[in-house]
Design a protein around this motif. Structure first.
Motif, PDB file in Angstrom:
ATOM      1  N   SER A  57      44.814  70.364  20.191  1.00  0.00           N
ATOM      2  CA  SER A  57      45.282  69.218  20.968  1.00  0.00           C
ATOM      3  C   SER A  57      44.430  69.037  22.216  1.00  0.00           C
ATOM      4  O   SER A  57      43.845  69.991  22.734  1.00  0.00           O
ATOM      5  N   PRO A  58      44.351  67.815  22.734  1.00  0.00           N
ATOM      6  CA  PRO A  58      43.556  67.584  23.940  1.00  0.00           C
ATOM      7  C   PRO A  58      44.232  68.146  25.178  1.00  0.00           C
ATOM      8  O   PRO A  58      45.449  68.311  25.217  1.00  0.00           O
ATOM      9  N   ASP A  59      43.406  68.426  26.186  1.00  0.00           N
ATOM     10  CA  ASP A  59      43.884  68.926  27.482  1.00  0.00           C
ATOM     11  C   ASP A  59      44.792  70.139  27.271  1.00  0.00           C
ATOM     12  O   ASP A  59      45.984  70.131  27.585  1.00  0.00           O
ATOM     13  N   THR A  60      44.209  71.218  26.743  1.00  0.00           N
ATOM     14  CA  THR A  60      45.003  72.370  26.324  1.00  0.00           C
ATOM     15  C   THR A  60      45.701  73.081  27.490  1.00  0.00           C
ATOM     16  O   THR A  60      46.697  73.773  27.269  1.00  0.00           O
ATOM     17  N   THR A  73      34.567  68.921  33.154  1.00  0.00           N
ATOM     18  CA  THR A  73      35.137  67.574  33.139  1.00  0.00           C
ATOM     19  C   THR A  73      36.256  67.532  34.175  1.00  0.00           C
ATOM     20  O   THR A  73      36.482  68.500  34.905  1.00  0.00           O
ATOM     21  N   ARG A  74      36.974  66.441  34.207  1.00  0.00           N
ATOM     22  CA  ARG A  74      38.057  66.298  35.181  1.00  0.00           C
ATOM     23  C   ARG A  74      39.243  67.219  34.884  1.00  0.00           C
ATOM     24  O   ARG A  74      40.158  67.317  35.682  1.00  0.00           O
ATOM     25  N   ARG A  75      39.227  67.891  33.729  1.00  0.00           N
ATOM     26  CA  ARG A  75      40.355  68.742  33.349  1.00  0.00           C
ATOM     27  C   ARG A  75      40.048  70.234  33.398  1.00  0.00           C
ATOM     28  O   ARG A  75      40.949  71.054  33.502  1.00  0.00           O
ATOM     29  N   GLY A  76      38.774  70.587  33.298  1.00  0.00           N
ATOM     30  CA  GLY A  76      38.463  72.005  33.304  1.00  0.00           C
ATOM     31  C   GLY A  76      37.003  72.241  32.978  1.00  0.00           C
ATOM     32  O   GLY A  76      36.190  71.305  32.929  1.00  0.00           O
ATOM     33  N   PRO A 118      37.146  76.916  24.747  1.00  0.00           N
ATOM     34  CA  PRO A 118      37.691  75.816  23.930  1.00  0.00           C
ATOM     35  C   PRO A 118      37.269  74.428  24.404  1.00  0.00           C
ATOM     36  O   PRO A 118      37.388  74.094  25.590  1.00  0.00           O
ATOM     37  N   ALA A 119      36.787  73.635  23.459  1.00  0.00           N
ATOM     38  CA  ALA A 119      36.355  72.271  23.772  1.00  0.00           C
ATOM     39  C   ALA A 119      37.491  71.447  24.348  1.00  0.00           C
ATOM     40  O   ALA A 119      37.278  70.601  25.231  1.00  0.00           O
ATOM     41  N   ASN A 120      38.704  71.678  23.845  1.00  0.00           N
ATOM     42  CA  ASN A 120      39.811  70.828  24.272  1.00  0.00           C
ATOM     43  C   ASN A 120      40.426  71.231  25.611  1.00  0.00           C
ATOM     44  O   ASN A 120      41.391  70.613  26.055  1.00  0.00           O
ATOM     45  N   ARG A 121      39.841  72.215  26.276  1.00  0.00           N
ATOM     46  CA  ARG A 121      40.136  72.406  27.689  1.00  0.00           C
ATOM     47  C   ARG A 121      39.510  71.257  28.494  1.00  0.00           C
ATOM     48  O   ARG A 121      39.911  70.980  29.625  1.00  0.00           O
ATOM     49  N   LEU A 122      38.524  70.595  27.882  1.00  0.00           N
ATOM     50  CA  LEU A 122      37.739  69.575  28.580  1.00  0.00           C
ATOM     51  C   LEU A 122      38.221  68.156  28.314  1.00  0.00           C
ATOM     52  O   LEU A 122      37.994  67.262  29.133  1.00  0.00           O
ATOM     53  N   THR A 150      45.994  58.327  18.603  1.00  0.00           N
ATOM     54  CA  THR A 150      44.907  59.266  18.330  1.00  0.00           C
ATOM     55  C   THR A 150      44.096  59.472  19.603  1.00  0.00           C
ATOM     56  O   THR A 150      43.639  58.501  20.206  1.00  0.00           O
ATOM     57  N   PRO A 151      43.890  60.713  20.025  1.00  0.00           N
ATOM     58  CA  PRO A 151      43.168  60.962  21.277  1.00  0.00           C
ATOM     59  C   PRO A 151      41.688  60.579  21.192  1.00  0.00           C
ATOM     60  O   PRO A 151      41.088  60.577  20.108  1.00  0.00           O
ATOM     61  N   ALA A 152      41.119  60.301  22.362  1.00  0.00           N
ATOM     62  CA  ALA A 152      39.714  59.878  22.456  1.00  0.00           C
ATOM     63  C   ALA A 152      38.808  61.090  22.670  1.00  0.00           C
ATOM     64  O   ALA A 152      38.184  61.242  23.720  1.00  0.00           O
ATOM     65  N   TYR A 153      38.716  61.955  21.651  1.00  0.00           N
ATOM     66  CA  TYR A 153      37.905  63.162  21.757  1.00  0.00           C
ATOM     67  C   TYR A 153      36.406  62.874  21.875  1.00  0.00           C
ATOM     68  O   TYR A 153      35.644  63.739  22.296  1.00  0.00           O
TER      69      TYR A 153
END
Length: 786
Positions: free
Chosen positions: A509-512, A727-730, A757-761, A772-775
């Motif tokens: 999932s995005p933004d883990t 990124t702005r999240r991690g 993890p990519a989805n930390r970003l 659907t998330p914008a990965y």
């Protein structure tokens, strides 16, 4: 590509002295056993289109690199050469068996990795899977396999497999302790019922799994609706092809892929958009290449990365990331203006043509070039190839769907099928390429919030009444929460308990970091999986599940093909099939569910889902059956929409879609690069299976970020150094790979590596129509770690 047998001018091989050709740790060629039949050379050249081998002056196969290491070539370790070798000169190094092959037990089943649904043969000895072979029984793969299917199954017997139920007896801060099944089931049912009693049914939710069978997904959603009493249920299609499902439902009345593997092999022109097919679906790519090189089919690739498919393409369109709609509208504009639109089909089979073409007017080649950077001449060349084709095929992947405009991108693809009339006939159609082994079946069984199995409308009283009669309890009436919404609701405190089967949102999932916050805040979390994943490590109860090789059932692949998975070995320790665990939990909660076996669950599915009505285990040998299959005598359906579309009017509907600023993250002074995430050939999902395969993990032990040479110079990076993506999240720290495969101003990083993890970003922002998330588009920066 020239697929003739090439001769190497170097000196002859001395089979008694020559070192073997080695693809460690998968296979090697031992010359003393080689009879110079050259089957290895031919299958590599003429089926895989790789040209890894050549022939030396004495007739022995050697590598085109002139070395002994397959890594010096473009070998992708598919192992097809091993499969055709008649003498064992090509030796499978992953084979752990002792007995001769003819004395081993063999079980035909279906691969558990991507959505192609390859038929495989598991060889077993002493209760262990010791080798894997391709099977020719299914039209899905006609005997082909990729590196994961052939060499990536040793996760089945990995020592980290879960073997006992685990619970936290002392609350959230206590450790997970092994317990009996009776205690674990009773504890789970008690806690779920307590949450339901205190907070209501809609404080519960479930994530079902595209890696579980149809039968298991069916009973999971039945538990969620009948025992939990909610429609809070979703699965990983939300994160990948839900945008395609929403778009196709609007355009042609069904979310189903229209075509099949035989149609891919028959097509005379392809548009492959946003799909790194030779990496994500290698067996499908070999079928595209078959049409390309044996029948002269034209191949158009649309992708911002220089993926391997580009080397096989007649035309490569390299748009700016996120401008798919403009490119596809531009192709449609040219086809229309050049008089290549299928007027007869449009008049007889579609509607909204006038509004569609009015909107297309502005998408001139010049306008599209300005928006996308695609040269107008190249756009024109691509449009003429597809427009003039006798049989056109559209293939797409996450590069279309994982944007804030994902539904519009998929609608633009559907528009091309309707415009050209390339649908409803052999060798034509569209296939959104599914990423996991049973993601199509999981959707069919309706592990989602808005429909009952078989796409029955949860809001339709007649549909609800049908299932209420069958299941004996009222159906929840309204749509509730999707996967992303449940994760957000967990953070906000409105979702109190989650039951997660075969899914790892801590990686997928995005933004883990926000996902972790929500999971930790839950009053109760149940995870059912093969391994103690990052998500399972947070659970209050962990159930050990059987793998695909340890149970019976069915998967439905990316072409609607329902195929058997067959039990080859026993599960480890006390692990059980997912459906058995679910039935016990539901029964303990007060809603009795039990079945003699998976076959009887399919019988219930057939009684409730019209498109599966003719499916029975005794009919699914060989290639299985493709839905819709309306009764026991029905042969299944290879391609859809021959006469009409399942819309109210029976016609396909054109949609006017535009390239618009929908608020996707864009580069700025603080985050000047665009980060794109995706998959590697050797790995799968969050790595819970593939990173526990010795060979796969040896080849790809860590994630690398792709950086364009100009960006590497700009940010003081070099090949092999460590860089920090932020990124702005991690942020994550990863090795740098300098390559022009990725465009200047962009980064590409795979999502399989949980240590970075990519989805930390990535952001949890999503396409509004599909959620659907914008990965594929995250503003980022990168710097060197000294």
């Amino acid at each position: 590509m020239n697929v003739s047998l090439k001769t190497d001018k170097s000196g002859p091989v001395d089979p008694g002295l020559a070192s073997p050709l080695v693809s460690w740790p998968f296979f090697q060629l031992e010359f003393e056993k080689c009879i110079k039949c050259l089957q290895c050379v031919r299958i590599c050249n003429e089926v895989q289109y790789r040209e890894v081998y050549t022939v030396d002056s004495s007739g022995y196969p050697v590598l085109v690199s002139g070395t002994n290491d397959f890594r010096d070539t473009q070998c992708n370790n598919c192992g097809q050469c091993v499969g055709v070798c008649p003498t064992g000169a090509l030796k499978d190094l992953s084979d752990t068996g002792v007995l001769p092959k003819n004395l081993r037990n063999k079980t035909i089943t279906t691969c558990a990795y991507c959505g192609v649904g390859c038929s495989i043969e598991l060889e077993t000895e002493m209760g262990k899977v010791v080798a894997v072979n391709p099977s020719t029984t299914s039209d899905a793969n006609i005997g082909n396999l990729c590196v994961k299917g052939r060499f990536g199954m040793d996760f089945i017997h990995h020592p980290e497999r879960l073997t006992q139920p685990l619970i936290r007896r002392g609350g959230k801060e206590s450790s997970l302790q092994p317990v009996s099944w009776d205690e674990a089931i009773a504890f789970t049912a008690k806690r779920l019922n307590e949450v339901k009693a205190e907070h209501g049914a809609h404080a519960l939710g479930g994530f079902t799994s595209a890696r579980a069978s149809n039968e298991e997904n069916f009973v999971f959603q039945k538990m969620t609706r009948c025992a939990f009493g909610t429609n809070n249920i979703d699965h990983c299609a939300r994160l990948c092809h839900m945008a395609s499902a929403v778009a196709l439902k609007k355009a042609v009345g069904s979310s189903a892929p229209s075509a099949s593997s035989p149609d891919v092999r028959m097509a005379t022109a392809f548009i492959v958009c946003g799909s790194n097919t030779s990496v994500t679906h290698p067996v499908i790519s070999s079928q595209v290449f078959k049409a390309r090189y044996e029948s002269g089919a034209k191949l158009i690739v649309i992708d911002p990365r220089r993926i391997e498919m580009v080397g096989h393409a007649d035309v490569w369109l390299r748009p700016r990331n996120g401008t798919n709609v403009a490119v596809l509208n531009g192709i449609a504009h040219i086809i229309w203006k050049e008089g290549l639109a299928n007027d007869e089909f449009i008049e007889a089979r579609t509607e909204n043509w006038q509004a569609y073409t009015k909107n297309l007017e502005k998408y001139t080649p010049e306008y599209v070039e300005e928006i996308t950077d695609v040269p107008k001449e190249r756009l024109h060349e691509a449009a003429m190839m597809y427009g003039k084709a006798e049989r056109g095929m559209l293939l797409w992947g996450m590069g279309i769907t994982q944007h804030l405009s994902g539904v519009d991108g998929a609608l633009a693809m559907a528009n091309l099928s309707l415009l050209s009339g390339h649908v409803g006939k052999p060798g034509t159609g569209f296939i959104p390429l599914r990423g996991q082994s049973n993601v199509q079946g999981c959707s069919d069984m309706q592990g989602q919030h808005n429909n009952l199995p078989g796409y029955h409308d949860i809001k339709d009283p007649k549909d609800r009444a049908k299932f209420e009669k069958a299941w004996g309890v009222p159906m929840p009436e309204d749509e509730f929460l999707t996967m992303i919404e449940m994760e957000e609701a967990a953070s906000e405190g409105t979702i109190k308990a989650l039951y997660i089967m075969g899914e790892n949102p801590m990686g997928s999932s995005p933004d883990t970091q926000e996902v972790e916050h929500g999971l930790r805040k839950l009053e109760f979390l149940v995870v059912q999986d093969l391994f103690l994943s990052e998500t399972a490590a947070l659970a209050d109860v962990v159930f050990p599940a059987a793998s695909f090789a340890e149970k019976d059932g069915t998967f439905t692949n990316t072409e609607r093909r329902v195929q058997l998975i067959r039990k080859a070995v026993e599960p480890p320790g006390e692990a059980r099939a997912d459906w058995e665990i679910i039935c016990d939990v539901a029964t303990a909660m007060g809603y009795p569910m039990s079945y003699p076996g998976a076959s009887e669950i399919m019988d219930e599915i057939a009684s409730l889902v019209p498109s599966y009505a003719g499916m029975r285990f005794d009919r699914l040998d060989g290639s299985g059956l493709q839905w819709p299959c309306f009764d026991y005598d029905h042969p299944g359906t290879r391609f859809l929409y021959e006469d009409s579309f399942p819309t109210a009017s029976g016609r396909g509907l054109f949609h006017a879609v535009n390239q618009e600023d929908v608020g996707e993250e864009v580069a700025d002074d603080d985050y000047p690069l665009n980060l794109n995430t995706g998959r590697l050939l050797e790995h799968y999902h969050t790595g819970t299976m593939s990173r526990r395969s010795r060979g796969l993990n040896y080849i790809r032990p860590e994630g690398e970020v792709e950086v364009h040479p100009e960006d590497a110079r700009r940010y003081n990076l070099e090949n092999g150094c460590m860089g920090r993506i932020a990124t702005r999240r991690g942020s994550v720290d990863v090795k740098v790979f300098v390559t022009d495969r990725t465009a200047e101003g962009a980064l590409f990083y795979p999502f399989h590596f949980m240590e970075a993890p990519a989805n930390r970003l990535t952001s949890a922002r999503f396409d509004k129509a599909s959620q659907t998330p914008a990965y594929k588009r995250t503003a980022a920066r990168i710097g060197r770690i000294q």
